[in-house]
Design a protein around this motif. Structure first.
Motif, mmCIF file in Angstrom:
data_model
loop_
_atom_site.group_PDB
_atom_site.id
_atom_site.type_symbol
_atom_site.label_atom_id
_atom_site.label_comp_id
_atom_site.label_asym_id
_atom_site.label_seq_id
_atom_site.Cartn_x
_atom_site.Cartn_y
_atom_site.Cartn_z
ATOM 1 N N TYR A 118 7.243 -23.888 -44.142
ATOM 2 C CA TYR A 118 7.095 -22.977 -42.200
ATOM 3 C C TYR A 118 6.279 -22.538 -41.786
ATOM 4 C CZ TYR A 118 9.578 -19.710 -38.397
ATOM 5 O OH TYR A 118 9.576 -18.878 -37.383
ATOM 6 N N SER A 213 16.436 -26.090 -34.746
ATOM 7 C CA SER A 213 14.815 -27.104 -34.769
ATOM 8 C C SER A 213 14.977 -26.656 -33.306
ATOM 9 C CB SER A 213 15.410 -28.513 -35.159
ATOM 10 O OG SER A 213 15.052 -28.940 -36.460
ATOM 11 N N LEU A 216 13.956 -23.148 -32.237
ATOM 12 C CA LEU A 216 12.606 -23.639 -33.025
ATOM 13 C C LEU A 216 12.055 -23.906 -31.225
ATOM 14 C CD1 LEU A 216 12.377 -23.519 -36.732
ATOM 15 C CD2 LEU A 216 12.047 -21.440 -35.465
ATOM 16 N N ILE A 217 12.402 -24.814 -30.810
ATOM 17 C CA ILE A 217 11.803 -26.169 -30.138
ATOM 18 C C ILE A 217 11.670 -25.481 -29.016
ATOM 19 C CG2 ILE A 217 11.923 -27.927 -28.529
ATOM 20 C CD1 ILE A 217 13.224 -29.176 -31.350
ATOM 21 N N GLU A 220 9.040 -21.799 -29.749
ATOM 22 C CA GLU A 220 8.098 -22.552 -29.863
ATOM 23 C C GLU A 220 7.048 -23.493 -28.918
ATOM 24 O OE1 GLU A 220 7.106 -22.348 -33.687
ATOM 25 O OE2 GLU A 220 8.964 -20.668 -34.469
ATOM 26 N N HIS A 223 6.872 -29.977 -30.634
ATOM 27 C CA HIS A 223 8.612 -30.651 -31.160
ATOM 28 C C HIS A 223 8.365 -31.406 -33.409
ATOM 29 C CE1 HIS A 223 9.976 -31.268 -27.426
ATOM 30 N NE2 HIS A 223 8.756 -31.525 -26.847
ATOM 31 N N GLU A 224 7.242 -30.667 -33.714
ATOM 32 C CA GLU A 224 7.370 -30.572 -35.176
ATOM 33 C C GLU A 224 7.873 -29.223 -35.987
ATOM 34 O OE1 GLU A 224 2.832 -31.204 -35.737
ATOM 35 O OE2 GLU A 224 2.876 -32.757 -34.557
ATOM 36 N N ILE A 225 8.681 -29.493 -36.641
ATOM 37 C CA ILE A 225 9.586 -28.400 -37.422
ATOM 38 C C ILE A 225 9.720 -28.804 -38.087
ATOM 39 C CG2 ILE A 225 11.480 -27.707 -37.258
ATOM 40 C CD1 ILE A 225 10.499 -27.444 -34.431
#
Length: 254
Positions: A118, A213, A216-217, A220, A223-225
């Protein structure tokens, strides 16, 4: 005695949870897990033994550093508490059996991976190699050489299927679709869960990852999860629930 051992397992789990947090933070950054000693991230003061009791130190110090009074993140006691309950659950489910040690090894690397992947999007090889050695030791001494061959076979199948999935993803999206750590992790999944249940963990983790996801997208703007945390959460749920894809397949084909 059950209550006594349950309390001991919770305390051990909380202590290990504190250690796993350090390992998950330091290993992917190529830092020693031994030095420097634990210290306040605000004032860099070395913490003494009274500052390091999992959960209790946080409550006693009211979530602040003893020396500079800076706030300590609530994540630390929460993570320690979760680890304690996971150790406790494993004891209540398996007792002092070989399955207990297998589940504790699996949960331990899973928690380290959640922190590491993470924060840095890295699953350290050292964690996976340590898990492999420990699991082979438990399977070898606890079950015999035939079991070792069987779990290695399941690990290889799970690893291979994950690698094929990665190749398909690379072709479909025209870029790297999955990290090498996720693929190596599937070898451990296959060993512990069996390859059919390990494969199910992939699809289960995708289901878990979708809402997280999206959050988080949006939060933050990236697009990199990291996929590792969702993989291990799905695998832990399958392990601790006792779900066995092999048994389900056997029933369906009977």
């Amino acid at each position: 005695m059950v209550v006594y051992y349950a309390c001991v397992m919770f305390i051990f789990g909380a202590c290990f949870g504190s250690f796993y947090n350090v390992v998950g933070y330091r290993l992917p950054r190529n830092m020693s897990i031994v030095t420097p000693a634990s210290h306040c991230t605000s004032c860099n003061h070395k913490l003494n033994i009274g500052d390091l009791f999992p959960i209790f130190s946080y409550l006693f110090l009211r979530g602040k550093c003893r020396y500079c009074k800076a706030k300590v993140g609530l994540f630390y006691p929460i993570f320690e508490t979760i680890t304690g309950f996971l150790f406790l659950f494993c004891y209540l489910k398996y007792g002092f059996t070989k399955e207990l040690w297998i589940s504790l090894i699996f949960i331990s690397i899973s928690l380290i991976i959640i922190i590491s992947d993470y924060q840095t999007m890295i699953i350290p090889d050292e964690v996976l190699l340590t898990a492999l050695i420990l699991l082979l030791g438990v399977y070898g001494f606890g079950y015999g050489i035939e079991k070792v061959g069987s779990v290695l076979f399941h690990g290889f199948i799970a690893f291979s299927l994950m690698y094929i999935l990665k190749l398909f993803g690379d072709f479909l999206f025209k870029r790297e679709s999955m990290g090498g750590g996720d693929i190596k992790l599937m070898f451990i999944f296959g060993m512990v869960l069996g390859w059919p249940t390990a494969v199910l963990a992939i699809f289960f983790s995708a289901f878990i990852a979708l809402p997280a996801s999206l959050f988080l997208i949006n939060k933050e703007n990236s697009h990199e999860i990291p996929f590792g945390p969702f993989l291990v959460i799905a695998a832990m749920i399958l392990l601790l629930s006792g779900f066995d894809m092999n048994s389900l397949i056997a029933v369906m084909t009977y």
